[in-house]
Design a protein around this motif. Structure first.
Motif, PDB file in Angstrom:
ATOM      1  N   MET A 127     -11.044  -2.411 -11.448  1.00  0.00           N
ATOM      2  CA  MET A 127      -9.635  -2.179 -11.133  1.00  0.00           C
ATOM      3  C   MET A 127      -8.986  -1.281 -12.194  1.00  0.00           C
ATOM      4  SD  MET A 127      -7.790  -5.828 -12.058  1.00  0.00           S
ATOM      5  CE  MET A 127      -6.315  -5.337 -11.165  1.00  0.00           C
ATOM      6  N   ARG A 128      -7.941  -0.582 -11.798  1.00  0.00           N
ATOM      7  CA  ARG A 128      -7.255   0.338 -12.700  1.00  0.00           C
ATOM      8  C   ARG A 128      -5.773  -0.020 -12.777  1.00  0.00           C
ATOM      9  NH1 ARG A 128      -9.346   6.008 -10.380  1.00  0.00           N
ATOM     10  NH2 ARG A 128      -9.128   4.824  -8.448  1.00  0.00           N
TER      11      ARG A 128
ATOM     12  N   GLU B 130      -2.309   2.577  -6.346  1.00  0.00           N
ATOM     13  CA  GLU B 130      -3.209   3.461  -7.099  1.00  0.00           C
ATOM     14  C   GLU B 130      -2.473   4.677  -7.657  1.00  0.00           C
ATOM     15  OE1 GLU B 130      -6.392   3.447  -7.965  1.00  0.00           O
ATOM     16  OE2 GLU B 130      -6.951   1.538  -7.044  1.00  0.00           O
ATOM     17  N   GLY B 131      -2.503   4.839  -8.967  1.00  0.00           N
ATOM     18  CA  GLY B 131      -2.019   6.060  -9.606  1.00  0.00           C
ATOM     19  C   GLY B 131      -0.542   6.046  -9.938  1.00  0.00           C
TER      20      GLY B 131
ATOM     21  N   ARG C 179       2.933   4.812  -7.909  1.00  0.00           N
ATOM     22  CA  ARG C 179       3.714   3.735  -8.520  1.00  0.00           C
ATOM     23  C   ARG C 179       5.146   4.173  -8.762  1.00  0.00           C
ATOM     24  NH1 ARG C 179      -1.373   2.508 -12.505  1.00  0.00           N
ATOM     25  NH2 ARG C 179      -2.413   0.987 -11.154  1.00  0.00           N
TER      26      ARG C 179
ATOM     27  N   HIS D 139      -1.475  -3.038  -7.671  1.00  0.00           N
ATOM     28  CA  HIS D 139      -2.297  -2.760  -6.486  1.00  0.00           C
ATOM     29  C   HIS D 139      -2.107  -1.324  -5.993  1.00  0.00           C
ATOM     30  CE1 HIS D 139      -3.899  -6.761  -5.755  1.00  0.00           C
ATOM     31  NE2 HIS D 139      -2.696  -7.277  -5.896  1.00  0.00           N
TER      32      HIS D 139
ATOM     33  N   HIS E 278       0.839  -1.191   0.000  1.00  0.00           N
ATOM     34  CA  HIS E 278       0.000   0.000   0.000  1.00  0.00           C
ATOM     35  C   HIS E 278       0.875   1.241   0.000  1.00  0.00           C
ATOM     36  CE1 HIS E 278      -4.100  -1.558   0.755  1.00  0.00           C
ATOM     37  NE2 HIS E 278      -3.459  -2.582   1.225  1.00  0.00           N
TER      38      HIS E 278
END
Length: 243
Positions: A200-201, A138-139, A143, A136, A5
């Motif tokens: 999911m993205r 986000e964005g 990342r 997993h 996370h």
């Protein structure tokens, strides 16, 4: 492989990666990803090939999960190599500890509970693996921050093996769902998975991933493995190459 996370989870409870999931994670992953075991064997093959001839090496594994990705090292004749596994889910790390003890490699493995940024500073690593983690996060900003946190801990020239989901192709998603049904996944669970795939993205494309790699100083990505929408690449860290 388990997920990292961008914000630390309190009490090391990672949603979706608790004790019940940890106990069955590998069996579930084998259904979710055709070629599950090959992914780990190829990761070991790539890193040992890149560092061939080194009697000692230190490798970093981000999102170690249940420790399955370390097991193939027992067959690659690298007794002097040591490993550091970072994992934010305590139940997953408990499974990893027991597995690595049974495989005889826990004595040369350091396990760290938490996010990568909480790993204390130390000598740079000879190589790293980031398997099943990046999609997993986000964005692109988060990342990129994770990739830079990895490379910040690597020696110049160090290899990185990275595996993640890329793209959202409905036809390929339907193939995944059909395969899950063949493995006896109940209809209710299939609907949850269908919803998850639709919402999911993941990283949009190979080009989008390669851009993130380039911004982190990771160059010359090569494809090691493709299974539907999951892809594994080998890249190399060159600090001066970051764009």
């Amino acid at each position: 492989m388990a997920h990292e996370h961008p914000i630390p989870a309190p009490h090391h409870h990672v949603p979706g990666f608790g004790a019940d999931r940890a106990a069955h994670y590998d069996a579930q992953a084998a259904v979710s990803l055709a070629g599950f075991q090959a992914v780990y064997e190829l990761g070991v093959s790539a890193l040992t090939a890149q560092l061939d001839g080194q009697d000692t090496a230190s490798l970093l594994f981000v999102g170690l999960g249940t420790g399955a990705e370390l097991v193939p090292y027992t067959g690659f004749d690298v007794p002097g190599w040591c490993f550091t596994g970072v994992e934010p889910s305590e139940p997953m790390l408990d499974v990893a500890r027991k597995r690595l003890a049974s495989e005889g490699i826990l004595s040369r493995t350091r396990l760290h509970l938490g996010e990568l940024h909480t790993l204390p500073p130390g000598p740079p690593f000879d190589g790293a693996q980031l398997m099943g983690v990046l999609h997993h996060v986000e964005g692109d900003a988060a990342r990129l921050a994770l990739l830079r946190e990895v490379t910040r801990r690597l020696k110049p020239g160090a290899p990185l093996v990275l595996g993640c989901r890329i793209g959202k192709d409905p036809e390929l998603s339907n193939i995944e769902l059909r395969r899950w049904r063949a493995y006896g996944i109940p209809q209710e669970e299939l609907e949850r998975k269908r919803h998850h795939l639709a919402t999911m993205r993941p990283i949009e494309s190979d080009a989008a991933l390669f851009s993130l790699l380039a911004q982190s100083g990771l160059v010359s990505p090569r494809t090691l493995f493709v299974s539907l929408q999951f892809k594994v690449f080998l890249a190399r860290f060159e600090p001066g190459a970051a764009v």
